[in-house]
Scaffold this motif. Structure first.
Motif, PDB file in Angstrom:
ATOM      1  N   VAL A  50      80.109  33.392 -44.544  1.00  0.00           N
ATOM      2  CA  VAL A  50      79.917  32.605 -44.518  1.00  0.00           C
ATOM      3  C   VAL A  50      78.854  31.880 -44.870  1.00  0.00           C
ATOM      4  CG1 VAL A  50      81.272  32.725 -41.938  1.00  0.00           C
ATOM      5  CG2 VAL A  50      78.584  32.216 -42.057  1.00  0.00           C
ATOM      6  N   ASN A  51      78.096  32.424 -45.941  1.00  0.00           N
ATOM      7  CA  ASN A  51      77.341  31.635 -47.321  1.00  0.00           C
ATOM      8  C   ASN A  51      77.606  31.920 -48.148  1.00  0.00           C
ATOM      9  OD1 ASN A  51      75.033  32.052 -47.930  1.00  0.00           O
ATOM     10  ND2 ASN A  51      74.581  30.058 -46.982  1.00  0.00           N
ATOM     11  N   GLY A  52      78.266  31.107 -48.979  1.00  0.00           N
ATOM     12  CA  GLY A  52      78.717  31.115 -50.655  1.00  0.00           C
ATOM     13  C   GLY A  52      77.831  31.542 -51.084  1.00  0.00           C
ATOM     14  N   THR A  53      76.655  31.001 -51.157  1.00  0.00           N
ATOM     15  CA  THR A  53      75.195  30.817 -51.928  1.00  0.00           C
ATOM     16  C   THR A  53      74.719  33.449 -51.948  1.00  0.00           C
ATOM     17  OG1 THR A  53      74.017  29.293 -51.511  1.00  0.00           O
ATOM     18  CG2 THR A  53      72.767  31.022 -52.824  1.00  0.00           C
ATOM     19  N   LYS A  92      75.985  29.401 -37.971  1.00  0.00           N
ATOM     20  CA  LYS A  92      77.352  29.668 -38.097  1.00  0.00           C
ATOM     21  C   LYS A  92      77.791  30.906 -37.063  1.00  0.00           C
ATOM     22  CE  LYS A  92      77.397  27.680 -42.680  1.00  0.00           C
ATOM     23  NZ  LYS A  92      77.428  27.776 -44.116  1.00  0.00           N
ATOM     24  N   ASP A 111      69.377  30.482 -46.941  1.00  0.00           N
ATOM     25  CA  ASP A 111      70.960  31.225 -47.370  1.00  0.00           C
ATOM     26  C   ASP A 111      70.550  32.911 -47.499  1.00  0.00           C
ATOM     27  OD1 ASP A 111      72.384  28.908 -47.465  1.00  0.00           O
ATOM     28  OD2 ASP A 111      71.169  28.033 -49.722  1.00  0.00           O
ATOM     29  N   GLY A 159      83.572  26.822 -48.838  1.00  0.00           N
ATOM     30  CA  GLY A 159      82.604  26.848 -47.298  1.00  0.00           C
ATOM     31  C   GLY A 159      81.831  25.952 -47.989  1.00  0.00           C
ATOM     32  N   ALA A 160      81.527  25.419 -48.689  1.00  0.00           N
ATOM     33  CA  ALA A 160      80.383  23.857 -49.190  1.00  0.00           C
ATOM     34  C   ALA A 160      80.695  23.132 -50.465  1.00  0.00           C
ATOM     35  CB  ALA A 160      79.142  24.804 -49.825  1.00  0.00           C
ATOM     36  N   ASP A 184      71.080  30.467 -42.768  1.00  0.00           N
ATOM     37  CA  ASP A 184      72.383  29.759 -42.624  1.00  0.00           C
ATOM     38  C   ASP A 184      73.516  30.661 -41.646  1.00  0.00           C
ATOM     39  OD1 ASP A 184      73.821  27.246 -43.913  1.00  0.00           O
ATOM     40  OD2 ASP A 184      75.015  29.284 -44.676  1.00  0.00           O
ATOM     41  N   LYS A 234      75.193  22.626 -38.562  1.00  0.00           N
ATOM     42  CA  LYS A 234      75.052  23.793 -37.704  1.00  0.00           C
ATOM     43  C   LYS A 234      74.487  23.944 -37.385  1.00  0.00           C
ATOM     44  CE  LYS A 234      73.965  25.345 -42.534  1.00  0.00           C
ATOM     45  NZ  LYS A 234      74.231  24.254 -43.351  1.00  0.00           N
TER      46      LYS A 234
HETATM   47  N1  HSE Z   1      74.711  26.740 -48.072  1.00  0.00           N
HETATM   48  C1  HSE Z   1      74.927  26.591 -47.550  1.00  0.00           C
HETATM   49  C2  HSE Z   1      76.271  28.130 -48.336  1.00  0.00           C
HETATM   50  C3  HSE Z   1      76.399  26.171 -47.102  1.00  0.00           C
HETATM   51  O1  HSE Z   1      75.899  28.804 -49.608  1.00  0.00           O
HETATM   52  O2  HSE Z   1      77.219  28.662 -48.594  1.00  0.00           O
HETATM   53  C4  HSE Z   1      76.228  24.946 -46.388  1.00  0.00           C
HETATM   54  O3  HSE Z   1      75.823  26.071 -45.237  1.00  0.00           O
END
Ligand code: HSE
Length: 445
Positions: free
Chosen positions: A167-170, A214, A205, A318-319, A210, A114
């Motif tokens: 779009v960020n899972g963390t 995206k 994140d 997403g990860a 990140d 990305k």
């Molecule tokens: N670190 C990203 C997240 C996954 O937390 O979604 C990879 O892009």
């Protein structure tokens, strides 16, 4: 389809893949390639074999067939028997140089990178087109979720108005835990780190880098316009407080880190009429009735609004190695089929070339909480600050009275700069004891 510069494969030999990188995603790709070899061969029309795996430290990969490992990534990409390249190294270099070398040698590339696509997507697409090969990167945004191909192909006949995603899972995990437990950001981050959701250095994140990469990729595809990560307004979640989350709940909202890509009109209109695009990543309150509000934990989801299709929602993991490898393999099947057909598939187009609207001019709405004294004239003074900056108030609520009154104000849509100037003015006002919560609001009617 474009004609390939390199000649079609004419014999019945296997397609040979060079794997660049063998971390979490690369090793999952290897495993699936082996476990699903027969199905993949049937779907592609030719067996797929791994020609070699480029890694920095071969001794860190004891579970991989040792004869396939090499530290010479450029040599592997250049090998005559390699047909396709899978790049899962990440980062800008050496990934960019290796991908360009693959194109030049007539080899299509599947990438999960990305950062590189968000930084240099235009040049990479141009290079792929020049050599008549494919560049596919479904895994670069929202892991397993089929999203880029629907934007690029299924929706190619429609006009997109907005793409709004988690779009960020963390960060979604952290914000979900803050909402569930009442914890502050630091406590929820510590829990996410302990459980392995957040990396030891969570900057990419939690500060939104990140998600911004995206968002750039999504906006480029959705609006046929080159957008890079540096065009994206970016705010992370480290200043989201337990108070923000509680205030959101009071108005039937939840706090999410959103990547928002939208077409906007010429002079502060709302999304839709758009002669430009606005792309931003920031935390925002959204109503709990919004489809994105129920996306909990480390899941991702992307909500798309199109002229003809209406509203669409894409949801999933997403990860993670296996989910991301699923997207990589889907691309590998597509580019392998194209390779056998002697053609390249649908690429990204930047023909619309719309201007990117600065955040200051982008229409947003704010939710603001103020601690004030409950005295005559205070509300009028506060309302005046909004009016002076051309910001219209939608709702005002007062909690408490006496010395401990709180005013909770939700504005109508206004240019973001006018809203932030209003907040600065409120912070300076003697009648305002404190501005205790400021968050943008999305999706409220
Ligand atoms: N670190 C990203 C997240 C996954 O937390 O979604 C990879 O892009």
């Amino acid at each position: 389809m474009n004609e390939l510069a390199s000649s079609p494969i004419s014999d019945t030999r296997s397609l040979k893949v060079a794997l660049l990188g063998c971390g979490t995603v690369g090793s999952a790709v290897l495993r699936l390639l082996s476990e699903q070899a027969d199905d993949l061969a049937a779907r592609i029309g030719r067996p797929v074999e791994v020609a070699g795996i480029a890694v920095r430290r071969p001794d860190h990969h004891p579970d991989v067939p040792q004869h396939l490992l090499t530290t010479d990534a450029s040599g592997l990409v250049a090998r005559d028997d390699v047909d396709l390249v899978v790049e899962v190294i990440g980062g800008i270099e050496p990934a960019r140089t290796l991908i360009l070398a693959a194109f030049e040698a007539g080899k299509s590339v599947v990438s999960a990178n990305k950062a590189l696509l968000a930084d240099d997507g235009v040049a990479l697409h141009a290079a792929a087109a020049k050599f008549g090969v494919d560049l596919y990167y479904e895994a670069a945004v929202a892991g397993a979720i089929p999203l880029l191909r629907p934007l690029r192909e299924s929706l190619a006949g429609d006009q997109l108005r907005r793409v709004v995603g988690i779009v960020n899972g963390t960060t979604n995990y952290i914000l979900s835990r803050m909402a569930e437990t009442g914890a502050g950001f630091a406590e929820a981050l510590a829990e996410a780190t302990d459980l392995g959701y957040a990396e030891a250095d969570p900057t990419a994140d939690v500060d939104g880098f990140d998600a911004a990469a995206k968002a750039a990729i999504l906006a480029s595809l959705a609006f046929h316009t080159p957008v890079t990560a540096s065009d994206v307004h970016r705010e992370g979640i480290s200043s989201v407080s337990a108070t923000d989350v509680a205030r959101a709940a009071e108005i039937g909202c939840t706090v999410k880190l959103l990547a928002i890509c939208e077409r906007v009109g010429p002079t502060g209109d709302d999304a839709g009429s758009g002669d430009s695009v606005a792309v931003r990543v920031h935390p925002a309150m959204i109503p709990t009735t919004h489809p994105l509000a129920s996306v909990g934990g480390a899941f991702n989801a992307v909500f798309v609004e199109a002229e003809a299709a209406g509203q669409l929602m894409f949801y999933g993991q997403g990860a993670g190695g296996q989910p991301t490898a699923s997207a990589v393999l889907g691309d590998l099947v597509a580019v392998a089929r194209n390779r056998l057909a002697g053609a390249a598939g649908q690429s990204s187009t930047g023909y619309a070339n719309l201007a990117v609207r600065p955040m200051a001019e982008t229409p947003t709405r704010y939710h603001v909480s103020l601690d004030v004294a409950d005295k005559p004239g205070v509300l009028a003074t506060v309302a005046h600050a909004f009016a002076e900056h051309g910001v219209s108030i939608s709702t005002v609520r007062q909690n408490g009275h006496g010395d401990a009154a709180t005013l909770v104000i939700v504005t109508h849509s206004a240019p973001d700069a006018a809203l932030s100037a209003t907040i600065a003015a409120l912070r300076d006002m003697p009648t305002v004891r404190g501005v205790t919560s400021v968050l943008r609001v999305e999706g409220l009617s």
